[in-house]
Design a protein around this motif. Structure first.
Motif, PDB file in Angstrom:
ATOM      1  N   LEU A 445     -13.637  -5.342   7.359  1.00 26.23           N
ATOM      2  CA  LEU A 445     -14.103  -3.794   7.886  1.00 26.23           C
ATOM      3  C   LEU A 445     -12.467  -3.257   8.684  1.00 26.23           C
ATOM      4  CD1 LEU A 445     -17.508  -4.459   8.696  1.00 26.23           C
ATOM      5  CD2 LEU A 445     -16.550  -3.609   6.434  1.00 26.23           C
ATOM      6  N   ASP A 446     -11.698  -3.906   9.316  1.00 23.31           N
ATOM      7  CA  ASP A 446     -11.271  -3.358  10.276  1.00 23.31           C
ATOM      8  C   ASP A 446     -10.278  -3.096   9.732  1.00 23.31           C
ATOM      9  OD1 ASP A 446     -12.553  -3.894  12.078  1.00 23.31           O
ATOM     10  OD2 ASP A 446     -12.057  -5.608  12.907  1.00 23.31           O
ATOM     11  N   MET A 447      -9.342  -3.209   8.324  1.00 21.22           N
ATOM     12  CA  MET A 447      -8.018  -3.509   7.668  1.00 21.22           C
ATOM     13  C   MET A 447      -8.789  -2.791   6.198  1.00 21.22           C
ATOM     14  SD  MET A 447      -4.570  -5.191   8.336  1.00 21.22           S
ATOM     15  CE  MET A 447      -4.614  -4.900   9.392  1.00 21.22           C
ATOM     16  N   ASP A 448      -8.099  -2.202   5.634  1.00 13.43           N
ATOM     17  CA  ASP A 448      -8.516  -2.163   3.666  1.00 13.43           C
ATOM     18  C   ASP A 448      -7.133  -3.187   2.591  1.00 13.43           C
ATOM     19  OD1 ASP A 448      -9.303  -1.666   1.882  1.00 13.43           O
ATOM     20  OD2 ASP A 448      -7.690   0.496   1.465  1.00 13.43           O
ATOM     21  N   MET A 449      -8.440  -4.662   3.386  1.00 11.89           N
ATOM     22  CA  MET A 449      -7.747  -5.084   2.134  1.00 11.89           C
ATOM     23  C   MET A 449      -8.741  -5.226   0.914  1.00 11.89           C
ATOM     24  SD  MET A 449      -7.312  -7.770   5.855  1.00 11.89           S
ATOM     25  CE  MET A 449      -6.638  -9.403   5.221  1.00 11.89           C
ATOM     26  N   GLY A 450      -9.049  -4.379   0.579  1.00 10.69           N
ATOM     27  CA  GLY A 450      -9.847  -5.029  -0.625  1.00 10.69           C
ATOM     28  C   GLY A 450     -11.024  -5.616  -0.546  1.00 10.69           C
ATOM     29  N   THR A 451     -11.809  -6.481  -1.206  1.00 10.64           N
ATOM     30  CA  THR A 451     -12.968  -7.230  -1.654  1.00 10.64           C
ATOM     31  C   THR A 451     -11.919  -8.226  -2.251  1.00 10.64           C
ATOM     32  OG1 THR A 451     -14.155  -5.133  -0.926  1.00 10.64           O
ATOM     33  CG2 THR A 451     -15.506  -7.294  -1.747  1.00 10.64           C
ATOM     34  N   ASP A 469     -10.660 -17.848   1.484  1.00  9.25           N
ATOM     35  CA  ASP A 469     -10.200 -17.428   2.622  1.00  9.25           C
ATOM     36  C   ASP A 469     -10.602 -16.008   3.576  1.00  9.25           C
ATOM     37  OD1 ASP A 469      -8.397 -19.673   2.430  1.00  9.25           O
ATOM     38  OD2 ASP A 469      -6.784 -18.776   1.224  1.00  9.25           O
ATOM     39  N   LEU A 470     -10.202 -16.289   5.122  1.00 12.73           N
ATOM     40  CA  LEU A 470     -10.177 -15.586   5.742  1.00 12.73           C
ATOM     41  C   LEU A 470      -9.311 -15.530   6.434  1.00 12.73           C
ATOM     42  CD1 LEU A 470     -13.967 -16.379   7.435  1.00 12.73           C
ATOM     43  CD2 LEU A 470     -13.743 -14.800   5.065  1.00 12.73           C
ATOM     44  N   ASP A 471      -8.214 -13.694   6.244  1.00 13.89           N
ATOM     45  CA  ASP A 471      -7.046 -14.032   6.891  1.00 13.89           C
ATOM     46  C   ASP A 471      -7.215 -13.080   7.649  1.00 13.89           C
ATOM     47  OD1 ASP A 471      -6.201 -14.828   3.545  1.00 13.89           O
ATOM     48  OD2 ASP A 471      -6.698 -12.856   2.880  1.00 13.89           O
ATOM     49  N   MET A 472      -7.964 -12.868   8.355  1.00 13.38           N
ATOM     50  CA  MET A 472      -7.076 -12.618  10.165  1.00 13.38           C
ATOM     51  C   MET A 472      -9.140 -12.198  10.832  1.00 13.38           C
ATOM     52  SD  MET A 472      -7.423  -7.972   9.160  1.00 13.38           S
ATOM     53  CE  MET A 472      -7.278  -7.740  10.949  1.00 13.38           C
ATOM     54  N   THR A 473      -8.886 -12.337  12.201  1.00 14.52           N
ATOM     55  CA  THR A 473      -9.975 -12.341  13.031  1.00 14.52           C
ATOM     56  C   THR A 473     -10.744 -11.050  12.934  1.00 14.52           C
ATOM     57  OG1 THR A 473      -8.265 -11.483  14.833  1.00 14.52           O
ATOM     58  CG2 THR A 473      -8.974 -13.809  14.743  1.00 14.52           C
ATOM     59  N   GLY A 474     -11.825 -10.800  12.929  1.00 21.00           N
ATOM     60  CA  GLY A 474     -12.825  -9.725  13.297  1.00 21.00           C
ATOM     61  C   GLY A 474     -13.408  -9.363  12.589  1.00 21.00           C
ATOM     62  N   HIS A 475     -14.630  -8.148  12.382  1.00 27.96           N
ATOM     63  CA  HIS A 475     -15.414  -7.606  11.537  1.00 27.96           C
ATOM     64  C   HIS A 475     -15.187  -8.312   9.723  1.00 27.96           C
ATOM     65  CE1 HIS A 475     -16.274  -6.004  15.429  1.00 27.96           C
ATOM     66  NE2 HIS A 475     -16.841  -5.401  15.676  1.00 27.96           N
ATOM     67  N   TRP A 476     -16.072  -8.907   9.485  1.00 32.76           N
ATOM     68  CA  TRP A 476     -16.454  -8.771   8.227  1.00 32.76           C
ATOM     69  C   TRP A 476     -17.660  -8.921   7.290  1.00 32.76           C
ATOM     70  CZ3 TRP A 476     -12.562 -10.334   4.872  1.00 32.76           C
ATOM     71  CH2 TRP A 476     -10.901 -10.944   5.440  1.00 32.76           C
ATOM     72  N   GLN A 477     -17.798  -8.175   6.241  1.00 36.05           N
ATOM     73  CA  GLN A 477     -19.025  -8.799   6.007  1.00 36.05           C
ATOM     74  C   GLN A 477     -19.444  -8.671   4.146  1.00 36.05           C
ATOM     75  OE1 GLN A 477     -21.116  -4.076   4.030  1.00 36.05           O
ATOM     76  NE2 GLN A 477     -20.449  -4.902   2.670  1.00 36.05           N
ATOM     77  N   ILE A 478     -20.072  -9.596   4.452  1.00 39.14           N
ATOM     78  CA  ILE A 478     -20.379 -10.294   3.111  1.00 39.14           C
ATOM     79  C   ILE A 478     -21.858  -9.711   2.440  1.00 39.14           C
ATOM     80  CG2 ILE A 478     -20.983 -13.220   2.788  1.00 39.14           C
ATOM     81  CD1 ILE A 478     -19.522 -13.806   5.520  1.00 39.14           C
TER      82      ILE A 478
END
Length: 500
Positions: A445-451, A469-478
């Motif tokens: 959610l913090d960066m446009d990395m696609g889904t 893979d979770l490519d970075m720390t921060g806010h994620w939506q599942i």
């Protein structure tokens, strides 16, 4: 080997359980499913188009005899065996690269809507085969019986298209849009049969019969038969123009998906092929045929005047002979021009169906790549936001929107890099349910990395798991998507904050 307990986790679309399919990278089962689905579509569209042609267009017994004797039986057998291949392909997808067992195939046929509609396909094709075999071995039937058989075949054709729509990529739509999506997909297949199927019939059945006829007979036939087919083709074009955009709206929710997903890219190619068909059809309907009709009218008028001149030749023979000679040369030139125009029209009609075959190939790919369409990220309430504790796996309990299922999600080790995603599905009564399919859609959610789409596989411990893979720390939506054997989707979301 996946274990089954009375039913099977049937996917929403053929080949939809392939992990690579979700990213647009075809694997062996996907390619096999694509080939089988495409063969079924090609055979069905041709056979259904032939039924419309025979009921509403054809007036020549030779056409019906050629179709019944050379094409009807092989086409139906192709559909029959390719339909078995569709079942095997779906079994290969569910086997997830392991050995295909008879238990998987039996579960597919005996459980869920896929088995019902697959069986419906078989019943329709078998009934059509019985009719075809009866006509093939029977002597010349009375006209009334032949007409009755033609209408029965047409009814079977419409049911076959319905079964195809019910088990095609329309079933991947959201449960709220399932009925209109299937109806529109059926109309889309009907349009393809009227337009593409009719063109395939022209190229394989009608045009070869013209070769043995004189130029005059060929022109008369083309100018009288093609106008009778035009209303069917125009109907197909109109239906396709309406149903196509609706299909895209149901399955896609952003213009970006036309480029970012395999489904969208195939859809773009399909639209371009349909546009090419429209242009080609417009050329021979608006240019070639009117020009041929105009020149043929001149040719007939000149022929009549020559015949009259030859009959009334008296007195001034020299002048009359000169006039006849000049008219004869014009007649010959016009005949050559008509021959060239007829050959050009026939060539266009013969090659135009190849564009239609390309459209059907794209339709097969859309069935396979329906899983690459990823839903837009909805706005979630703050109550769904959960923060992880450093060093501990992330766990969350997610209730589906319809409150029929609860998903227990675990992400381990819940840090930057590779993670294992595990989901246990509970029914409303709290009982574990393994007879479903589970997918996760993970969005940063913090960066446009696609889904990222993850198709979870049974872990033989009562749950489903996959690595991602979770490519970075921060806010994620599942987003959790649970697919039941009746093709319904049950969805829920959760947000998490990854600190390390």
């Amino acid at each position: 080997m996946p274990k089954f307990n009375g039913s099977i986790p049937v996917q929403n679309t053929l080949g939809g359980n392939s992990t690579r399919g979700s990213t647009g990278q075809p694997d062996g089962p996907m390619i096999f499913s694509f080939l089988m689905v495409t063969l079924v579509d090609l055979g069905s569209v041709f056979w259904v188009g032939a039924q419309f042609w025979r009921v509403f267009v054809s007036r020549a017994g030779q056409e019906e005899q050629r179709f019944e004797r050379r094409f009807a039986l092989p086409t139906l057998l192709l559909i029959l065996f390719a339909n078995v291949g569709v079942l095997v392909g779906q079994g290969l997808v569910l086997a997830s690269g392991q050995a295909l067992s008879s238990q998987i195939l039996f579960g597919l046929v005996s459980n869920g809507r896929f088995g019902v509609y697959w069986t419906l396909r078989k019943i329709v094709v078998v009934l059509a085969l019985l009719l075809t075999i009866t006509v093939f071995f029977a002597r010349k039937s009375p006209h009334l019986i032949s007409v009755g058989i033609a209408w029965i075949n047409l009814a079977l054709a419409l049911v076959l298209l319905l079964a195809l729509a019910l088990s095609g990529h329309a079933a991947a739509a959201n449960s709220n849009m399932l009925v209109p999506s299937v109806l529109v997909d059926w109309l889309h297949l009907l349009a393809a049969s009227l337009w593409i199927g009719g063109m395939m019939y022209i190229a394989t059945i009608y045009l070869p019969l013209l070769k043995k006829r004189s130029l005059k007979e060929r022109i008369n036939s083309l100018l009288s038969t093609l106008p009778r087919y035009s209303p069917l083709a125009i109907t197909g074009v109109v239906i396709m123009a309406v149903s196509g955009p609706f299909n895209a709206t149901v399955h896609m929710n952003s213009w970006e998906q036309l480029i970012s997903t395999a489904y969208g890219r195939v859809l773009v190619i399909k639209v371009l092929l349909v546009c090419a068909m429209l242009v080609t059809s417009a050329i021979h309907v608006r240019i070639f045929r009117p020009r041929l009709a105009k020149d043929y009218a001149r040719y007939r008028a000149l022929t009549s005047s020559l015949e009259m001149a030859e009959k009334t030749e008296k007195g001034s023979e020299h002048n009359q002979e000169d006039a006849i000679t000049v008219s004869g040369k014009q007649h010959k030139q016009l005949e050559c021009a008509l021959s060239r125009q007829t050959a050009r029209l026939v060539k266009t009609l013969r090659w135009e169906p190849l564009l239609g075959v390309g459209v059907l190939l794209c339709t097969g790919l859309l069935n396979i790549f329906a899983g690459t369409l990823l839903p837009a990220t909805p706005v979630l309430p703050a109550s769904t936001l959960q923060q992880t504790t450093s060093g501990k796996p992330f766990s969350a309990t997610i209730r589906t929107r319809d409150r029929l299922f609860t998903a227990q999600l675990h992400v381990s080790p819940d840090h930057f890099g590779p993670n294992t995603f595990t989901v246990h599905v509970l029914e409303k009564n709290g009982k574990s349910d393994t007879n479903v399919g589970v997918s996760l859609y993970v969005t940063m959610l913090d960066m446009d990395m696609g889904t990222t789409a993850l198709n979870l596989q049974p872990d033989h411990k009562g749950g489903f798991s996959a690595d991602g893979d979770l490519d970075m720390t921060g806010h994620w939506q599942i987003r959790v998507e649970i697919r039941t054997p009746d093709f319904k989707l049950h969805e829920g979301e959760v947000r998490m904050i990854m600190l390390t």
